[in-house]
Design an enzyme around this catalytic site. Structure first.
Site, PDB file in Angstrom:
ATOM      1  N   ARG A  89      -0.488   8.694   1.731  1.00 50.37           N
ATOM      2  CA  ARG A  89       0.599   9.010   2.670  1.00 50.37           C
ATOM      3  C   ARG A  89       0.821  10.515   2.787  1.00 50.37           C
ATOM      4  O   ARG A  89       1.185  11.014   3.864  1.00 50.37           O
ATOM      5  CB  ARG A  89       1.865   8.308   2.186  1.00 50.37           C
ATOM      6  CG  ARG A  89       3.026   8.317   3.167  1.00 50.37           C
ATOM      7  CD  ARG A  89       4.089   7.330   2.720  1.00 50.37           C
ATOM      8  NE  ARG A  89       5.276   7.407   3.563  1.00 50.37           N
ATOM      9  CZ  ARG A  89       6.489   7.690   3.104  1.00 50.37           C
ATOM     10  NH1 ARG A  89       6.684   7.909   1.810  1.00 50.37           N
ATOM     11  NH2 ARG A  89       7.518   7.737   3.933  1.00 50.37           N
ATOM     12  N   HIS A  99       1.233  12.496   6.361  1.00 43.05           N
ATOM     13  CA  HIS A  99       2.424  13.272   6.692  1.00 43.05           C
ATOM     14  C   HIS A  99       2.107  14.756   6.830  1.00 43.05           C
ATOM     15  O   HIS A  99       2.829  15.480   7.524  1.00 43.05           O
ATOM     16  CB  HIS A  99       3.510  13.042   5.638  1.00 43.05           C
ATOM     17  CG  HIS A  99       4.202  11.732   5.788  1.00 43.05           C
ATOM     18  ND1 HIS A  99       5.579  11.588   5.742  1.00 43.05           N
ATOM     19  CD2 HIS A  99       3.718  10.475   6.015  1.00 43.05           C
ATOM     20  CE1 HIS A  99       5.902  10.316   5.910  1.00 43.05           C
ATOM     21  NE2 HIS A  99       4.784   9.627   6.080  1.00 43.05           N
ATOM     22  N   ASN A 133      10.630  12.152   4.826  1.00 39.10           N
ATOM     23  CA  ASN A 133      10.037  12.551   3.551  1.00 39.10           C
ATOM     24  C   ASN A 133      11.009  12.574   2.379  1.00 39.10           C
ATOM     25  O   ASN A 133      10.621  12.358   1.234  1.00 39.10           O
ATOM     26  CB  ASN A 133       9.406  13.944   3.682  1.00 39.10           C
ATOM     27  CG  ASN A 133       8.287  13.988   4.693  1.00 39.10           C
ATOM     28  OD1 ASN A 133       7.660  12.978   4.994  1.00 39.10           O
ATOM     29  ND2 ASN A 133       8.028  15.163   5.238  1.00 39.10           N
ATOM     30  N   HIS A 139      -1.222   0.200   5.406  1.00 34.55           N
ATOM     31  CA  HIS A 139      -0.094  -0.536   4.829  1.00 34.55           C
ATOM     32  C   HIS A 139      -0.551  -1.785   4.082  1.00 34.55           C
ATOM     33  O   HIS A 139       0.266  -2.622   3.718  1.00 34.55           O
ATOM     34  CB  HIS A 139       0.906  -0.901   5.923  1.00 34.55           C
ATOM     35  CG  HIS A 139       1.717   0.255   6.388  1.00 34.55           C
ATOM     36  ND1 HIS A 139       2.690   0.153   7.368  1.00 34.55           N
ATOM     37  CD2 HIS A 139       1.721   1.563   6.006  1.00 34.55           C
ATOM     38  CE1 HIS A 139       3.240   1.342   7.575  1.00 34.55           C
ATOM     39  NE2 HIS A 139       2.665   2.203   6.760  1.00 34.55           N
TER      40      HIS A 139
END
Length: 333
Positions: A63, A67, A95, A194
């Site tokens: 992740r 990001h 975040n 996911h």
């Protein structure tokens, strides 16, 4: 005064980028073969330790790369702490108290600096780490193209604007991905990440109680969803327990596979942004990809790897752009 400093830093960074466009170089394989030959061995070993210690860390480290790339490009800006009036992306809504794994990157960077001082960028470390955690959890392994340099700025506003929320509509997801030069294929394939990891109650509460309270919610629900619904309600009540965790994939929560796509076919995606891939007036192409990935794991793995490589090329800094940070949390002084 802080606003003036922030503005000046942004101007300097933009000027550096424009002045060095002629020095822009393509990312390449084995970029550090001569300058840091033990790099991938160091990274893999540390990633393996971190994931064995805490399996959830695999998804957290993957992740970080997402990001990072969705804000300013794949430039390591997500790793920066506050500095000289510039607010860290870590404090942005998507975040804050959510993004994790920074200490693992710190440890890897420390060891890499010991072996190869001032050679390897933090942005490249994030790309290698993302590949390795997926492979360690049973997913595909791909060639990581390297040569990124580190940003000297960060953008909390950009993080708030460009990182998709867990309650995003399909239209918003498509727009987010298109703004990064990514299409429908990348949206569906990368959503498959996911298949590992966990989410906090506050991220999926709306998915539970929109369903319970209204049939005109942001997505339609599969008729076999009732049992799953009860499980989610037991984890995440209407108020309180905001930090209670649930796996993104209840069936194979620590294995990177194609189970995610079977889940959303049954209406059992944990997040609204998962379920909208099939239940929000979905386009034919998206529906076809979900079904294809559910039927053929190798096909999913191939397109996921391709999409990770494409994402890893978003607005990269190369040549004389940016810098090679000595510490991923701070720009060099």
């Amino acid at each position: 005064m802080n606003n003036i400093i922030t503005f000046l830093l942004l101007v300097i960074a933009l000027l550096q980028t424009k002045l060095s466009l002629c020095d822009n170089e393509p990312l390449v394989l084995r970029y550090y073969k001569e300058t840091c030959p033990l790099l991938e061995e160091i990274v893999h070993h540390q990633v393996e330790i971190a994931v064995l210690k805490e399996p959830r860390m695999a998804a957290s480290l993957l992740r970080l790369h997402f990001h990072d790339c969705f804000v300013l490009g794949c430039d390591g800006s997500v790793l920066l702490d506050d500095f000289e009036g510039v607010e860290s992306e870590k404090k942005a809504g998507p975040n804050l108290n959510s993004l994790r794994g920074f200490e693992v990157i710190d440890e890897i960077k420390y060891l890499v600096e010991e072996a190869c001082p001032c050679i390897v960028s933090c942005a490249d470390l994030l790309a290698i780490v993302a590949r390795d955690v997926v492979a360690l959890r049973g997913g595909p392994k791909w060639n990581v193209y390297l040569g990124r340099r580190d940003s000297m700025i960060s953008s909390m506003n950009g993080a708030n604007k460009f990182i998709p929320s867990p309650n995003s509509s399909l239209e918003t997801l498509i727009a987010n991905f298109r703004s990064q030069g990514l299409g429908i294929q990348e949206l569906v394939a990368l959503s498959g990440s996911h298949t590992i990891g966990k989410a906090k109650c506050k991220s999926f509460r709306q998915r539970i109680y929109d369903y319970k309270d209204s049939m005109s919610s942001s997505y339609n629900h599969h008729p076999k969803d009732e049992e799953f619904q009860k499980v989610l309600e037991s984890i995440c009540p209407t108020s309180g327990r905001d930090d209670a965790l649930a796996p993104l994939d209840f069936m194979t929560p620590t294995r990177f596979d194609n189970q995610y796509f079977h889940n959303i076919k049954s209406g059992n995606g944990l997040l609204i942004s998962d379920n909208v891939l099939l239940y929000d007036g979905v386009e034919g192409e998206i529906r076809d990809l979900v079904w294809a990935f559910a039927l053929d794991e190798e096909y999913f793995f191939g397109l996921f790897a391709h999409s990770m490589i494409k994402m890893g090329n978003i607005h990269v800094l190369t040549g004389k752009q940016g810098e090679i940070r000595k510490n991923c949390r701070f720009i060099n002084t």
